[in-house]
Write a protein that holds these residues in place. Structure first.
Motif, mmCIF file in Angstrom:
data_model
loop_
_atom_site.group_PDB
_atom_site.id
_atom_site.type_symbol
_atom_site.label_atom_id
_atom_site.label_comp_id
_atom_site.label_asym_id
_atom_site.label_seq_id
_atom_site.Cartn_x
_atom_site.Cartn_y
_atom_site.Cartn_z
ATOM 1 N N CYS A 320 -7.177 9.311 -21.353
ATOM 2 C CA CYS A 320 -7.579 9.721 -22.698
ATOM 3 C C CYS A 320 -6.465 9.455 -23.706
ATOM 4 O O CYS A 320 -6.734 9.093 -24.851
ATOM 5 C CB CYS A 320 -7.941 11.204 -22.682
ATOM 6 S SG CYS A 320 -8.536 11.813 -24.273
ATOM 7 N N SER A 321 -5.204 9.606 -23.300
ATOM 8 C CA SER A 321 -4.091 9.376 -24.222
ATOM 9 C C SER A 321 -3.977 7.905 -24.631
ATOM 10 O O SER A 321 -3.401 7.590 -25.676
ATOM 11 C CB SER A 321 -2.784 9.848 -23.577
ATOM 12 O OG SER A 321 -2.504 9.072 -22.415
ATOM 13 N N CYS A 322 -4.508 7.032 -23.814
ATOM 14 C CA CYS A 322 -4.444 5.590 -24.116
ATOM 15 C C CYS A 322 -5.791 5.028 -24.563
ATOM 16 O O CYS A 322 -5.940 3.792 -24.674
ATOM 17 C CB CYS A 322 -3.965 4.823 -22.882
ATOM 18 S SG CYS A 322 -2.353 5.332 -22.273
ATOM 19 N N LEU A 323 -6.789 5.874 -24.825
ATOM 20 C CA LEU A 323 -8.140 5.394 -25.115
ATOM 21 C C LEU A 323 -8.205 4.576 -26.401
ATOM 22 O O LEU A 323 -8.931 3.579 -26.479
ATOM 23 C CB LEU A 323 -9.104 6.581 -25.187
ATOM 24 C CG LEU A 323 -10.579 6.218 -25.375
ATOM 25 C CD1 LEU A 323 -11.078 5.330 -24.237
ATOM 26 C CD2 LEU A 323 -11.442 7.470 -25.494
ATOM 27 N N SER A 324 -7.450 4.987 -27.408
ATOM 28 C CA SER A 324 -7.500 4.229 -28.664
ATOM 29 C C SER A 324 -6.995 2.800 -28.466
ATOM 30 O O SER A 324 -7.545 1.850 -29.025
ATOM 31 C CB SER A 324 -6.681 4.955 -29.732
ATOM 32 O OG SER A 324 -5.330 5.075 -29.307
ATOM 33 N N VAL A 361 -8.972 0.622 -16.461
ATOM 34 C CA VAL A 361 -9.507 -0.367 -17.405
ATOM 35 C C VAL A 361 -10.161 -1.514 -16.644
ATOM 36 O O VAL A 361 -11.245 -1.989 -17.016
ATOM 37 C CB VAL A 361 -8.404 -0.878 -18.341
ATOM 38 C CG1 VAL A 361 -8.940 -1.999 -19.235
ATOM 39 C CG2 VAL A 361 -7.856 0.244 -19.197
ATOM 40 N N LYS A 362 -9.524 -1.955 -15.569
ATOM 41 C CA LYS A 362 -10.103 -3.025 -14.759
ATOM 42 C C LYS A 362 -11.419 -2.603 -14.137
ATOM 43 O O LYS A 362 -12.359 -3.410 -14.037
ATOM 44 C CB LYS A 362 -9.119 -3.454 -13.680
ATOM 45 C CG LYS A 362 -7.883 -4.176 -14.205
ATOM 46 C CD LYS A 362 -6.944 -4.553 -13.069
ATOM 47 C CE LYS A 362 -5.700 -5.253 -13.593
ATOM 48 N NZ LYS A 362 -4.758 -5.613 -12.503
ATOM 49 N N CYS A 363 -11.507 -1.334 -13.732
ATOM 50 C CA CYS A 363 -12.769 -0.857 -13.157
ATOM 51 C C CYS A 363 -13.879 -0.804 -14.204
ATOM 52 O O CYS A 363 -15.044 -1.091 -13.917
ATOM 53 C CB CYS A 363 -12.556 0.531 -12.548
ATOM 54 S SG CYS A 363 -11.533 0.537 -11.064
ATOM 55 N N ILE A 364 -13.519 -0.438 -15.448
ATOM 56 C CA ILE A 364 -14.529 -0.361 -16.510
ATOM 57 C C ILE A 364 -15.041 -1.747 -16.887
ATOM 58 O O ILE A 364 -16.240 -1.968 -17.070
ATOM 59 C CB ILE A 364 -13.926 0.348 -17.744
ATOM 60 C CG1 ILE A 364 -13.658 1.819 -17.432
ATOM 61 C CG2 ILE A 364 -14.866 0.215 -18.946
ATOM 62 C CD1 ILE A 364 -12.957 2.553 -18.540
ATOM 63 N N LEU A 365 -14.124 -2.714 -17.007
ATOM 64 C CA LEU A 365 -14.494 -4.064 -17.460
ATOM 65 C C LEU A 365 -14.759 -5.019 -16.315
ATOM 66 O O LEU A 365 -14.885 -6.231 -16.547
ATOM 67 C CB LEU A 365 -13.388 -4.639 -18.345
ATOM 68 C CG LEU A 365 -13.026 -3.815 -19.582
ATOM 69 C CD1 LEU A 365 -11.894 -4.477 -20.333
ATOM 70 C CD2 LEU A 365 -14.228 -3.624 -20.486
ATOM 71 N N THR A 367 -16.233 -7.402 -13.686
ATOM 72 C CA THR A 367 -17.400 -8.218 -13.352
ATOM 73 C C THR A 367 -17.033 -9.008 -12.114
ATOM 74 O O THR A 367 -15.861 -9.074 -11.750
ATOM 75 C CB THR A 367 -17.752 -9.183 -14.507
ATOM 76 O OG1 THR A 367 -16.604 -9.991 -14.770
ATOM 77 C CG2 THR A 367 -18.144 -8.438 -15.749
ATOM 78 N N PRO A 368 -17.981 -9.586 -11.431
ATOM 79 C CA PRO A 368 -17.649 -10.317 -10.193
ATOM 80 C C PRO A 368 -16.604 -11.399 -10.433
ATOM 81 O O PRO A 368 -16.879 -12.412 -11.052
ATOM 82 C CB PRO A 368 -18.994 -10.913 -9.767
ATOM 83 C CG PRO A 368 -19.996 -9.972 -10.334
ATOM 84 C CD PRO A 368 -19.417 -9.506 -11.642
ATOM 85 N N GLY A 369 -15.391 -11.165 -9.976
ATOM 86 C CA GLY A 369 -14.346 -12.184 -10.006
ATOM 87 C C GLY A 369 -13.451 -12.168 -11.219
ATOM 88 O O GLY A 369 -12.429 -12.806 -11.225
ATOM 89 N N LYS A 370 -13.778 -11.419 -12.282
ATOM 90 C CA LYS A 370 -12.927 -11.440 -13.470
ATOM 91 C C LYS A 370 -13.217 -10.233 -14.348
ATOM 92 O O LYS A 370 -14.187 -9.503 -14.136
ATOM 93 C CB LYS A 370 -13.154 -12.711 -14.269
ATOM 94 C CG LYS A 370 -14.573 -12.860 -14.806
ATOM 95 C CD LYS A 370 -14.697 -14.137 -15.633
ATOM 96 C CE LYS A 370 -16.120 -14.268 -16.185
ATOM 97 N NZ LYS A 370 -16.282 -15.470 -17.015
ATOM 98 N N ILE A 371 -12.351 -10.046 -15.344
ATOM 99 C CA ILE A 371 -12.552 -8.977 -16.320
ATOM 100 C C ILE A 371 -13.489 -9.491 -17.401
ATOM 101 O O ILE A 371 -13.289 -10.568 -17.966
ATOM 102 C CB ILE A 371 -11.211 -8.536 -16.913
ATOM 103 C CG1 ILE A 371 -10.347 -7.879 -15.832
ATOM 104 C CG2 ILE A 371 -11.421 -7.583 -18.063
ATOM 105 C CD1 ILE A 371 -9.004 -7.440 -16.334
ATOM 106 N N LYS A 372 -14.502 -8.724 -17.710
ATOM 107 C CA LYS A 372 -15.490 -9.156 -18.699
ATOM 108 C C LYS A 372 -14.913 -9.084 -20.102
ATOM 109 O O LYS A 372 -14.269 -8.121 -20.469
ATOM 110 C CB LYS A 372 -16.744 -8.299 -18.590
ATOM 111 C CG LYS A 372 -17.896 -8.822 -19.436
ATOM 112 C CD LYS A 372 -19.185 -8.090 -19.133
ATOM 113 C CE LYS A 372 -20.346 -8.688 -19.912
ATOM 114 N NZ LYS A 372 -21.613 -8.003 -19.612
ATOM 115 N N GLN A 373 -15.175 -10.137 -20.890
ATOM 116 C CA GLN A 373 -14.693 -10.200 -22.255
ATOM 117 C C GLN A 373 -15.851 -10.037 -23.218
ATOM 118 O O GLN A 373 -17.003 -10.351 -22.909
ATOM 119 C CB GLN A 373 -13.998 -11.538 -22.522
ATOM 120 C CG GLN A 373 -12.766 -11.767 -21.666
ATOM 121 C CD GLN A 373 -12.125 -13.099 -21.951
ATOM 122 O OE1 GLN A 373 -12.666 -13.911 -22.679
ATOM 123 N NE2 GLN A 373 -10.953 -13.326 -21.370
#
Length: 580
Positions: A320-324, A361-365, A367-373
Motif C-alpha cells: 500500500c505504501s508503494c501503490l501510488s 507487481v509481477k503477480c498482478i501484471l 501474463t503467460p511469459g511476460k509482464i502485460k503492458q
C-alpha cells in the motif's frame, strides 16, 4: 605509243558503258591541271559518272607532286600498270614511287589494282643463279606479286589487250571494285543525310514536371501521455484505494486497471473465479485487496458520474505504501520497469520488502511469459461493449456503450462535456447528432486504440468531419493522409471515370477547416487539369479557385500550343513521330 592504253581500251570495249554517251564523252578527252594527266569521262551502270585520270608517265610525281597527291588521295580506285619487259621502269616504280603512293593514301582503304601488261620475251627464264641476262629485261610474276603484297593490292597479268583480258579479266575486277565503291558512297551519303536531318529536325516540345504538391506531415501519437495524465487529473474516477486504517491512498479507473491485469478484472467482477484458470491470480487478488461497501468511509466529491466510486482496501501495508508509484507505472504504459524499481528502492530501504513489492507487481501484471503492458490493443477489449461502461451514446436509434475515463483522456471536447456544467456530466444517455453510427464507431475506435482504417475516401472524409467536431487533430491528419494516398494511387483512367466528386471533397475540407487537404486538392485538380476540366463539377469551382487552377495547371497552355504546332509540322512532313 604502240597500242591503246589500258583504260581507254576498257572504256571503249566494256558493255557497261552507255554507248550513246561514251561516243561523245570518250572522244572529248582533255587535259586538266597538268598536261601529263589525261582525263576520261564516261557513264557506267546506266547513269553512274566515271572520271578517270590517266598518267602514262611516272615522271609526273617528280614534276607535280602536290597535284598528284591530291588526285591519289581523292581516288576511289587506283590502277598501277607497268610493262613486264621494262625492268628498269618497274624498279623505279618499286623503289621511288610506291613509298610515295603509300604516303599519299595515308592508310586509306582504297582498292589498288596492279596490272602487269605484255608477254615476256623469254618464255622460259633461265633458273641459273649466275645467269642474269633475262632478269635485266623482264619482270617476273613473283616480283609483281611481292609488289602487290606491299600495297595490299590485287595483282593481274594481262598478256595482251584483247577482249578477254580487257572485258572479262581486268574489267571484271575493276567493276567489282566500282560496285563496292558505289555501295560505300551510298552508305556514307545515307548516313550524312540522316545526320543532317537529325540536326535540322524539329524537336518535340519538352514537358516539364508538374509543381510539387504540399507535403502533409503526420502528428506524433500522444496515446501514452493521454492515459498517464488521466491519473493526475482525477476525472471520471470510479475506484478509490484505501489503507487498512481507511486512509485514502489514490484514485484510479477500473477500465485502465482491468486492461492490464486479470487481478483487477476478478476484483471488479469483470471475470468470475471460474473464468480464471491461474490460481495464483485468485490468491493475489484475495491477499492484496478487498472491496468494501461499508458506510464508514469518508464522503467523496471528485467523482462526476452517477454511481459512486468503488472503495478498495489494500491489505498489504508495504504494498500500500508503494501503490501510488505502482499506479504511475501502470498508467505510463507498464514498460518502465527499471524506473519502478528505483522509485520503490528510494521509498523502501529493506531489500526483502523491495523484493516483496516487486513480486506482487509481477503477480498482478503477469501474463503467460511476460509482464502485460498497457498498449493500444489492451483497451480494444472494452471497445463497444457494456462491460464497465458508464455512458451510452444514442445515435440513429442505436445504443453505443463507452467509458468516460477513456473519452476524457483522449478528447478535450468530451473532457469538458463530462466534467463541466453540461447535462452530459450527470446523464448516462448522451444523444449524438450530425454524424452516422458507423462514423462515430470509427471515431470511438480511434480513441480506444489510437488507430483507424477507413474503408473508403468518403468514409475517411466523414471521419475527418467527426474529428473536427470533437477537435481531435491527429485523427484529422490521419484521415487527410488516407484521402491523399488513395487519390495519388488512383490511375488516370479510373480518375476520369470515377463518380467521386473531388470538388465536393474540396468544399467539405474548406468548410471543416482542413487547410492542408483543401490546398492539396486544389493542386491535385490543377495537376490533372485535362481530366477535371472535362467534368461538370469543374464549373462549381469559385473564381479564386479557378484562377489558382489555371495558374498551376499541368500541362500548361504554352506546352499544349507547342504540341499542336509540332503535330501539324509532323503531319505536314508526311512522317511519323517516333517519340509520340
Amino acid at each position: 605509243n604502240q597500242q591503246s592504253s589500258l583504260i581507254w581500251s576498257y572504256l571503249r570495249r566494256s558493255a557497261l558503258v552507255s554507248e550513246t554517251e561514251s561516243s561523245v564523252l570518250l572522244n572529248s578527252a582533255h587535259h586538266v591541271r597538268n598536261p601529263a594527266l589525261t582525263e576520261y569521262r564516261a557513264r557506267v551502270f546506266g547513269n553512274v559518272r566515271l572520271v578517270v585520270h590517266d598518267c602514262p608517265l611516272w615522271d609526273i610525281f617528280d614534276s607535280d607532286w602536290y597535284t598528284s597527291r591530291s588526285l591519289i588521295g581523292g581516288a576511289d580506285i587506283i590502277v598501277i600498270k607497268y610493262s613486264v619487259n621494262d625492268k628498269t621502269s618497274f624498279q623505279q616504280l618499286k623503289d621511288s614511287y610506291v613509298p610515295m603512293i603509300k604516303k599519299a593514301l595515308n592508310h586509306c582503304s582504297i582498292p589498288v589494282i596492279i596490272s602487269a601488261i605484255g608477254a615476256r620475251k623469254n618464255e622460259v627464264p633461265c633458273t641459273c643463279p649466275l645467269c642474269t641476262s633475262d632478269r635485266r629485261s623482264c619482270v617476273t610474276t613473283s616480283e609483281g606479286i611481292q609488289l602487290a603484297k606491299e600495297l595490299g593490292a590485287t595483282y593481274l597479268e594481262l598478256h595482251t589487250l584483247n577482249d578477254f583480258y580487257i572485258q572479262k579479266y581486268f574489267g571484271g575486277v575493276l567493276e567489282y571494285f566500282m560496285i563496292q565503291s558505289l555501295n560505300q558512297k551510298s552508305s556514307d551519303k545515307m548516313k550524312k543525310r540522316k545526320k543532317t536531318q537529325k540536326c535540322h529536325r524539329v524537336k518535340p516540345p519538352q514537358l516539364e514536371q508538374p509543381e510539387k504538391m504540399p507535403i502533409l506531415r503526420g502528428e506524433a501519437s500522444h496515446y501514452d501521455s493521454d492515459l498517464h495524465n488521466l491519473l493526475f487529473c482525477c476525472q471520471c474516477v470510479d475506484v478509490v484505494f484505501y489503507s487498512e486504517d481507511l486512509k485514502k491512498i489514490v484514485e484510479a479507473h477500473k477500465i485502465i486497471l482491468c486492461a492490464v491485469s486479470h487481478v483487477f478484472m476478478l476484483l471488479f467482477n469483470v471475470k468470475s473465479p471460474a473464468d480464471i484458470h491461474d490460481s495464483a491470480i485468485i490468491r493475489t487478488a484475495q491477499s492484496l485487496f478487498a472491496v468494501s461497501n461499508e458506510a464508514v468511509f469518508p464522503a467523496l466529491s471528485s467523482g462526476s458520474s452517477c454511481d459512486p466510486p468503488v472503495r478498495v482496501v489494500v491489505k498489504d501495508s508495504v504494498f500500500c505504501s508503494c501503490l501510488s508509484d505502482i499506479l504511475h507505472f501502470i498508467y505510463s504504459g507498464a514498460f518502465q520497469w527499471e524506473r519502478l524499481e528505483e522509485d520503490i528502492k528510494k521509498k523502501l530501504k529493506d531489500p526483502e520488502k523491495i523484493e516483496h513489492v516487486l513480486e506482487k507487481v509481477k503477480c498482478i501484471l503477469k501474463t503467460p511469459g511476460k509482464i502485460k503492458q498497457l498498449c493500444n490493443t489492451s483497451l480494444r477489449l472494452f471497445f463497444n461493449t457494456p462491460v464497465l461502461a458508464d455512458v451510452i451514446f444514442k445515435i440513429q436509434g442505436a445504443s453505443v456503450p463507452a467509458h468516460r475515463a477513456v473519452l476524457v483522456a483522449r478528447c478535450e471536447v468530451m473532457a469538458a462535456m463530462f466534467n463541466g456544467n453540461y447535462l452530459e456530466a450527470n446523464n448516462i444517455l448522451v444523444p449524438v447528432y450530425g454524424v452516422s453510427k458507423d462514423t462515430f464507431l470509427s471515431f470511438l475506435e480511434y480513441l480506444y486504440t489510437d488507430s483507424c482504417c477507413p474503408a473508403s475516401i468518403l468514409q475517411a472524409m466523414s471521419l475527418l468531419i467527426c474529428a473536427e467536431m470533437y477537435q481531435v487533430t491527429r485523427l484529422q491528419h490521419i484521415c487527410e493522409l488516407y484521402i491523399i494516398t488513395q487519390l495519388q494511387s488512383m490511375p488516370s483512367r479510373e480518375l476520369a471515370s470515377t463518380r467521386l466528386s473531388i470538388v465536393s471533397l474540396l468544399r467539405k475540407a474548406k468548410f471543416h477547416n482542413s487547410d492542408c487537404l483543401s490546398t492539396w486538392l486544389l493542386h491535385f485538380i490543377a495537376t490533372n487539369y485535362l481530366i477535371f476540366s472535362q467534368k461538370p463539377e469543374f464549373q462549381d469551382l469559385s473564381v479564386d479557385e479557378r484562377n489558382f487552377v489555371e495558374m498551376h495547371r499541368w500541362p500548361s497552355d504554352v506546352y499544349l500550343k507547342q504540341l499542336a504546332d509540332y503535330r501539324n509540322y509532323i503531319h505536314s512532313q508526311k512522317c511519323y513521330c517516333t517519340v509520340m
